[in-house]
Design a protein around this motif. Sequence first.
Motif, PDB file in Angstrom:
ATOM      1  N   GLN A  94       2.276   3.320  13.379  1.00  0.00           N
ATOM      2  CA  GLN A  94       2.062   4.527  14.180  1.00  0.00           C
ATOM      3  C   GLN A  94       1.483   5.641  13.310  1.00  0.00           C
ATOM      4  O   GLN A  94       0.595   6.375  13.747  1.00  0.00           O
ATOM      5  CB  GLN A  94       3.367   4.982  14.827  1.00  0.00           C
ATOM      6  N   ARG A  97      -2.132   4.774  12.712  1.00  0.00           N
ATOM      7  CA  ARG A  97      -2.923   4.974  13.929  1.00  0.00           C
ATOM      8  C   ARG A  97      -3.157   6.458  14.183  1.00  0.00           C
ATOM      9  O   ARG A  97      -4.287   6.894  14.363  1.00  0.00           O
ATOM     10  CB  ARG A  97      -2.201   4.355  15.129  1.00  0.00           C
ATOM     11  N   PHE A  98      -2.089   7.245  14.210  1.00  0.00           N
ATOM     12  CA  PHE A  98      -2.241   8.654  14.556  1.00  0.00           C
ATOM     13  C   PHE A  98      -2.816   9.462  13.401  1.00  0.00           C
ATOM     14  O   PHE A  98      -3.541  10.435  13.625  1.00  0.00           O
ATOM     15  CB  PHE A  98      -0.915   9.229  15.045  1.00  0.00           C
ATOM     16  N   GLY A  99      -2.529   9.053  12.180  1.00  0.00           N
ATOM     17  CA  GLY A  99      -3.157   9.710  11.030  1.00  0.00           C
ATOM     18  C   GLY A  99      -4.647   9.462  11.024  1.00  0.00           C
ATOM     19  O   GLY A  99      -5.453  10.371  10.789  1.00  0.00           O
ATOM     20  N   LEU A 101      -6.451   8.738  13.632  1.00  0.00           N
ATOM     21  CA  LEU A 101      -6.997   9.473  14.766  1.00  0.00           C
ATOM     22  C   LEU A 101      -7.170  10.944  14.404  1.00  0.00           C
ATOM     23  O   LEU A 101      -8.189  11.558  14.754  1.00  0.00           O
ATOM     24  CB  LEU A 101      -6.063   9.326  15.976  1.00  0.00           C
ATOM     25  N   GLY A 102      -6.231  11.501  13.658  1.00  0.00           N
ATOM     26  CA  GLY A 102      -6.335  12.894  13.217  1.00  0.00           C
ATOM     27  C   GLY A 102      -7.523  13.109  12.296  1.00  0.00           C
ATOM     28  O   GLY A 102      -8.230  14.115  12.389  1.00  0.00           O
TER      29      GLY A 102
END
Length: 114
Positions: A94, A97-99, A101-102
């Motif tokens: 997670q 993925r979100f890092g 995306l950032g």
Amino acid sequence: MTNLEENQQPEFEQELEEVETSLRLLKERYAQVQQDQQQKAQWQQEIKNLKDNKNQTPEIKAELKRIQKELEVLEINLESQLFSWKSLNRPFWQAVRFGGLGVIIGWLLKSSVG
């Protein structure tokens, strides 16, 4: 039953099996931790009894060293049972993925501004 419900049924059953497996493994780990903690308390009491003995024979000293080594191994085992790499699997991915995306959003914003 609609086609969508039929497709979700195997997914739900698979998720349910995974949850049941995780719960069983957690219960086993919890039981092992409780057993190890009881063993640790027994060995600590035995160490105390051996140290309180005024006649420190070589056999008592050897037994004391053996129990202390066993206690160290048990403490390491307890610590490793509470922490596992598998428990970090989901949070790690997670974060990736979100890092990621950032970072992508940051690049897009930077390119649109500059």
